[in-house]
Design a protein around this motif. Structure first.
Motif, short mmCIF file in Angstrom:
data_model
loop_
_atom_site.label_atom_id
_atom_site.label_comp_id
_atom_site.label_asym_id
_atom_site.label_seq_id
_atom_site.Cartn_x
_atom_site.Cartn_y
_atom_site.Cartn_z
N GLY A 1 -7.78 -1.76 -6.78
CA GLY A 1 -6.63 -1.54 -7.66
C GLY A 1 -5.33 -1.41 -6.88
O GLY A 1 -4.28 -1.93 -7.27
N LEU A 2 -5.40 -0.71 -5.74
CA LEU A 2 -4.23 -0.54 -4.88
C LEU A 2 -3.80 -1.88 -4.29
O LEU A 2 -2.59 -2.18 -4.25
CB LEU A 2 -4.54 0.46 -3.77
CG LEU A 2 -3.39 0.82 -2.84
CD1 LEU A 2 -2.22 1.43 -3.63
CD2 LEU A 2 -3.84 1.79 -1.77
N GLN B 1 3.55 -5.95 -6.78
CA GLN B 1 4.87 -5.50 -6.33
C GLN B 1 5.54 -6.54 -5.44
O GLN B 1 6.74 -6.79 -5.54
CB GLN B 1 4.76 -4.16 -5.59
CG GLN B 1 4.41 -3.00 -6.49
CD GLN B 1 5.46 -2.82 -7.59
OE1 GLN B 1 6.65 -2.78 -7.32
NE2 GLN B 1 5.00 -2.71 -8.82
N TYR C 1 -2.12 -3.82 -7.02
CA TYR C 1 -0.80 -3.25 -7.27
C TYR C 1 0.20 -3.72 -6.21
O TYR C 1 1.34 -4.10 -6.53
CB TYR C 1 -0.88 -1.72 -7.28
CG TYR C 1 0.45 -1.04 -7.44
CD1 TYR C 1 1.08 -0.98 -8.69
CD2 TYR C 1 1.09 -0.47 -6.34
CE1 TYR C 1 2.31 -0.37 -8.83
CE2 TYR C 1 2.32 0.15 -6.48
CZ TYR C 1 2.93 0.20 -7.73
OH TYR C 1 4.15 0.80 -7.86
N LEU C 2 -0.20 -3.72 -4.95
CA LEU C 2 0.68 -4.17 -3.86
C LEU C 2 1.02 -5.66 -4.01
O LEU C 2 2.18 -6.06 -3.78
CB LEU C 2 0.04 -3.90 -2.50
CG LEU C 2 -0.07 -2.43 -2.10
CD1 LEU C 2 -0.84 -2.29 -0.80
CD2 LEU C 2 1.31 -1.81 -1.99
N VAL D 1 -10.69 1.92 -6.60
CA VAL D 1 -9.34 2.40 -6.35
C VAL D 1 -8.67 1.54 -5.27
O VAL D 1 -7.50 1.17 -5.37
CB VAL D 1 -9.36 3.88 -5.94
CG1 VAL D 1 -7.98 4.36 -5.53
CG2 VAL D 1 -9.91 4.74 -7.05
N PHE D 2 -9.42 1.19 -4.24
CA PHE D 2 -8.90 0.36 -3.15
C PHE D 2 -8.51 -1.02 -3.68
O PHE D 2 -7.43 -1.53 -3.35
CB PHE D 2 -9.94 0.24 -2.03
CG PHE D 2 -9.46 -0.53 -0.84
CD1 PHE D 2 -8.47 -0.02 -0.02
CD2 PHE D 2 -10.00 -1.77 -0.57
CE1 PHE D 2 -8.03 -0.74 1.07
CE2 PHE D 2 -9.57 -2.50 0.52
CZ PHE D 2 -8.59 -1.98 1.36
#
Length: 109
Positions: free
Chosen positions: A6-7, A14, A10-11, A3-4
């Motif tokens: 993936g985050l 973005q 994602y950042l 999850v980390f």
């Protein structure tokens, strides 16, 4: 942990997307500046033609109505036309300098 990662991915995506949108916005603003200047140049060119017609003794309004008769302008009228033309030319030169400066600041060739 997944999850980390993936985050973080994602950042990063973005951030890349924000950079892309900033570049698109910059290009649109540049096109807008160039379009406005082109419109200004066309209006100036039309104004120059009108001054030429008036100097030669013709009236744009009368030509538009189909009256092509020539009336010799008085010396006072010619001086008035010349003064107005010089004023418009001064504005034209300053707008051109402003436009070139804006493009130079934007690194546009």
């Amino acid at each position: 942990m997944i999850v980390f990662l993936g985050l973080i991915g994602y950042l990063i995506e973005q951030h890349r997307h924000i950079k892309f949108l900033e570049k698109v916005n910059f290009n649109q603003e540049t096109r807008h500046i160039m379009t406005n200047h082109e419109i200004f140049l066309l209006k100036h060119q039309i104004g120059t033609y009108v001054f030429s017609l008036e100097t030669l003794g013709y009236s744009q309004d009368k030509i538009n109505k189909g009256d092509y008769t020539r009336r010799e302008p008085s010396p006072a009228k010619l001086q008035e036309i010349q003064a107005e033309f010089q004023q418009k030319e001064s504005i034209y030169r300053s707008k051109n300098i402003q436009f070139e400066t804006e493009l130079e600041l934007r690194d546009v060739d």
